[in-house]
Design an enzyme around this catalytic site. Structure first.
Site, short mmCIF file in Angstrom:
data_model
loop_
_atom_site.label_atom_id
_atom_site.label_comp_id
_atom_site.label_asym_id
_atom_site.label_seq_id
_atom_site.Cartn_x
_atom_site.Cartn_y
_atom_site.Cartn_z
N ASP A 236 0.82 -1.23 0.00
CA ASP A 236 0.00 0.00 0.00
C ASP A 236 0.85 1.28 0.00
OD1 ASP A 236 -2.54 -1.13 0.01
OD2 ASP A 236 -2.64 -1.23 2.19
N TYR B 261 -4.05 9.62 -0.64
CA TYR B 261 -3.81 8.27 -0.12
C TYR B 261 -3.02 8.34 1.19
CZ TYR B 261 -3.31 3.25 -0.30
OH TYR B 261 -3.39 1.91 -0.01
FE1 FEO Z 1 -4.35 -2.06 3.15
FE2 FEO Z 1 -4.72 -1.84 -0.20
O1 FEO Z 1 -4.94 -2.63 1.49
#
Ligand code: FEO
Length: 401
Positions: free
Chosen positions: A168, A196
């Site tokens: 991630d 993000y």
């Molecule tokens: Fe923590 Fe993309 O999952």
């Protein structure tokens, strides 16, 4: 049947075999207006290795992209960098269909995968911190990245190709027809990477900073950062590491974020007056009405801000539900170093507005830098002047910081 899902070559030995989710618009409370991708990678070493899988709903896409390069049964190893279901959801079926010799995962990953998927334990091989995986003609060094953002998260670094499979970390929820950073509009690229970080990694910023330092100290040669969401970093590998280093420090910037909702327009008038006060000091302001701003975009603005002002009307002796929702979400992200204040309009009891102060100070551990402004029913010119002055005072304090 015609297989229209193809693998994409990154280097002679490494392919992207992930899935593009053009449709998703909500990712556990995070608005994914541009969709996302679930990236998985195939390494054509002596031991052919699949790195991560995809969300279970995208099964056909993963298997089809893999099949465009190899026979599925030739895959010998799987590496699971993270047990969250968007990357591990297909692991049980991958195991069932491919029957790999081994599925490598971190120590916490072993436990978490076994808790997610009963019966796969026999395939799992637990890695020690820093352990290398011998692929015959290539080597993968693993690094635990605990709590970035789950206890089991880890990096896999393919030395020979200088590719960091970062899971991630460094990701973006961004579905595109392009796979590499340099192919994508830089404003979109930067915004989605910041969004993000703000919404996934902000609570773990201290650990993120340590990890960035470790990457630099290890002097890892990185040609590609192959993250699990969004574009693969190639042209901007150094830039994204630098951005993470800066974001993780949460240094206050000369920007004020005003988030509010309004019932009959009074709180909106107050927000506008505050914003004019901020602008009069030549400080950047971002006014975010909750009727049209998603909590995850407000979190993104807070990543590079120095002040946060929240406004709410009172309804049934309570905060406006959208404002309560926002603060519940932002509290979880644990932003630091914000000068704060609050405001609102009420009918016959102002207690709910004071609840804003309590949440900001007691729950979120922030400082109320300027006295709040509370107005009964509709603000008049004098009331709006107080709001304007609040904006001026906060902007001045921010400039002193
Ligand atoms: Fe923590 Fe993309 O999952």
């Amino acid at each position: 049947m015609l297989n229209h899902f193809k693998a994409l070559k990154i280097t002679d030995k490494v392919y992207w075999v992930g899935a593009i989710d053009w449709m998703i618009r909500d990712f556990h409370g995070y608005s994914t207006n541009r969709g996302t991708t679930y990236n998985a990678y195939l390494v054509l070493a002596d031991k052919i290795t699949l790195i991560d899988t995809v969300k279970a709903s995208h099964k056909d896409e993963l298997f089809a992209r893999l099949s465009s390069v190899i026979d599925l049964k030739d895959i010998q190893y799987v590496i699971s960098n993270h047990s969250e279901m968007d990357h591990s959801g297909l692991l049980p079926e991958v195991i069932e269909i491919i029957k790999p010799e081994k599925v490598f995962t971190s120590k916490p990953g072993f436990k978490n995968l076994a808790l997610h998927f009963k019966g796969i334990e026999n395939y799992l091989t637990e890695l020690k911190e820093g352990e290398e995986i011998d692929l015959g003609n290539m080597n993968i060094k693993t690094y635990e990245t605990r709590l970035l953002h789950w206890p089991d998260s880890m990096f896999s670094y393919l030395k020979e190709e200088q590719i960091l499979f970062s899971n991630d970390i460094f990701g973006s929820h961004l579905a595109t027809g392009e796979r590499f950073d340099y192919e994508i509009d830089s404003q979109i690229l930067d915004y989605e990477a910041a969004k993000y970080y703000a919404n996934i990694f902000m609570p773990y910023s201290q650990l993120a900073l340590k990890l960035m330092t470790k990457i630099k100290e290890e002097n890892l040669k990185i040609k590609y950062i192959a993250t699990d969401h969004g574009p693969i970093w190639h042209k901007y590998t150094d830039k994204i590491i630098e951005k993470y280093t800066n974001w993780a420090q949460m240094k206050p910037a000369e920007k004020v974020v005003i988030a509010f909702d309004t019932m009959w327009g009074s709180t909106e008038k107050m927000a506008k007056a505050i914003s004019e006060g901020v602008q009069s000091e030549n400080v950047q302001v971002k006014v975010m009405p909750l009727g049209g701003s998603h909590r995850s975009d407000i979190a993104t603005e807070l990543l590079e801000a120095g002040a946060f002002i929240v406004g709410s009307p009172v309804i049934n002796s309570n905060l406006y539900p959208t404002v309560a929702d926002l603060l519940c979400y932002i509290k979880g992200l644990a932003p630091k170093n914000l000068l704060c204040s609050y405001f609102g309009s009420y009918g016959w009891s102002d207690k709910a507005i004071d609840e804003l102060g309590k949440i900001l100070t007691e729950d979120m551990k922030q400082v109320i830098a300027v006295d709040p402004v509370k107005i009964q029913y509709v603000p008049d010119a004098e009331n709006l002047q107080k709001c304007y002055d609040m904006g001026v005072k906060l902007a001045k304090q921010l400039k002193k910081e």
